[in-house]
Design a protein around this motif. Structure first.
Motif, PDB file in Angstrom:
ATOM      1  N   MET A 133       3.451 -29.915   0.095  1.00 26.14           N
ATOM      2  CA  MET A 133       3.840 -30.599  -0.106  1.00 26.14           C
ATOM      3  C   MET A 133       4.168 -30.842  -1.515  1.00 26.14           C
ATOM      4  SD  MET A 133       1.510 -34.286   0.591  1.00 26.14           S
ATOM      5  CE  MET A 133       2.921 -35.387   1.656  1.00 26.14           C
ATOM      6  N   LEU A 157       4.661 -36.466  -1.776  1.00 27.36           N
ATOM      7  CA  LEU A 157       3.406 -37.407  -1.384  1.00 27.36           C
ATOM      8  C   LEU A 157       4.445 -39.327  -1.779  1.00 27.36           C
ATOM      9  CD1 LEU A 157      -0.128 -38.021  -1.659  1.00 27.36           C
ATOM     10  CD2 LEU A 157       0.336 -37.484  -3.913  1.00 27.36           C
ATOM     11  N   SER A 176      -3.969 -31.207  -5.310  1.00 27.02           N
ATOM     12  CA  SER A 176      -3.469 -30.147  -4.132  1.00 27.02           C
ATOM     13  C   SER A 176      -2.420 -31.590  -3.882  1.00 27.02           C
ATOM     14  CB  SER A 176      -2.589 -29.368  -3.470  1.00 27.02           C
ATOM     15  OG  SER A 176      -3.728 -29.405  -2.779  1.00 27.02           O
ATOM     16  N   ARG A 188      -0.837 -32.080  -1.213  1.00 29.09           N
ATOM     17  CA  ARG A 188      -0.771 -32.259   0.127  1.00 29.09           C
ATOM     18  C   ARG A 188      -2.986 -33.010   0.498  1.00 29.09           C
ATOM     19  NH1 ARG A 188       1.028 -30.164   4.762  1.00 29.09           N
ATOM     20  NH2 ARG A 188      -1.015 -30.557   6.535  1.00 29.09           N
ATOM     21  N   ARG A 189      -3.483 -32.696  -0.447  1.00 27.80           N
ATOM     22  CA  ARG A 189      -5.124 -32.349  -0.142  1.00 27.80           C
ATOM     23  C   ARG A 189      -5.021 -33.570  -0.813  1.00 27.80           C
ATOM     24  NH1 ARG A 189     -10.221 -30.287  -2.786  1.00 27.80           N
ATOM     25  NH2 ARG A 189     -11.764 -31.024  -0.584  1.00 27.80           N
ATOM     26  N   TRP A 221      -2.742 -36.212  -0.627  1.00 28.53           N
ATOM     27  CA  TRP A 221      -2.414 -36.964   1.249  1.00 28.53           C
ATOM     28  C   TRP A 221      -2.846 -36.894   2.219  1.00 28.53           C
ATOM     29  CZ3 TRP A 221       0.805 -40.809   2.890  1.00 28.53           C
ATOM     30  CH2 TRP A 221       0.984 -40.983   3.728  1.00 28.53           C
ATOM     31  N   ASP A 222      -3.973 -35.496   3.028  1.00 25.69           N
ATOM     32  CA  ASP A 222      -4.761 -35.673   4.422  1.00 25.69           C
ATOM     33  C   ASP A 222      -5.670 -36.741   3.440  1.00 25.69           C
ATOM     34  OD1 ASP A 222      -2.654 -34.189   5.276  1.00 25.69           O
ATOM     35  OD2 ASP A 222      -3.856 -31.913   4.485  1.00 25.69           O
ATOM     36  N   TRP A 278       2.677 -37.297   8.874  1.00 29.56           N
ATOM     37  CA  TRP A 278       3.693 -36.087   8.635  1.00 29.56           C
ATOM     38  C   TRP A 278       4.978 -36.201   8.359  1.00 29.56           C
ATOM     39  CZ3 TRP A 278       2.137 -31.435   8.331  1.00 29.56           C
ATOM     40  CH2 TRP A 278       1.414 -31.447   9.289  1.00 29.56           C
ATOM     41  N   TYR A 301       6.478 -37.288   5.629  1.00 27.90           N
ATOM     42  CA  TYR A 301       7.142 -37.148   3.866  1.00 27.90           C
ATOM     43  C   TYR A 301       8.051 -35.396   5.136  1.00 27.90           C
ATOM     44  CZ  TYR A 301       3.656 -32.868   4.726  1.00 27.90           C
ATOM     45  OH  TYR A 301       3.051 -31.399   5.305  1.00 27.90           O
ATOM     46  N   ARG A 302       7.623 -35.212   6.057  1.00 29.38           N
ATOM     47  CA  ARG A 302       8.585 -33.794   6.386  1.00 29.38           C
ATOM     48  C   ARG A 302       9.917 -34.132   7.091  1.00 29.38           C
ATOM     49  NH1 ARG A 302       5.915 -28.870   6.477  1.00 29.38           N
ATOM     50  NH2 ARG A 302       8.002 -27.963   7.410  1.00 29.38           N
TER      51      ARG A 302
END
Length: 73
Positions: free
Chosen positions: A1, A6, A44, A46-47, A49-50, A64, A66-67
């Motif tokens: 990501m 994000l 990161s 991604r981390r 966002w999670d 998901w 962002y995908r």
């Protein structure tokens, strides 16, 4: 990501104003910081966002977003 993914995801899931407020003000227990502080410290996207999704009980679809191709929304 990527960082841009994000921010697109934050806006898509939480809206522009509320999403930016969450990123700035909500402390994410999994990271020990707000999302903005974690990003500034080099975490990161991604981390971050999670962790944001975990803390706000985001749906699986929202996790998901962002995908997805933004042109198809």
């Amino acid at each position: 990501m990527k960082h841009s993914e994000l921010w697109r995801a934050v806006e898509a899931v939480y809206g522009s104003a509320y999403g930016r407020s969450l990123v700035k003000d909500l402390v994410l227990p999994g990271l020990g910081h707000t999302a903005q502080e974690a990003l500034d410290a080099g975490e990161s996207p991604r981390r971050v966002w999670d962790a944001l999704c975990d803390e706000t009980d985001a749906s699986e679809a929202d996790r998901w977003v962002y995908r997805e191709d933004p042109r198809k929304r």
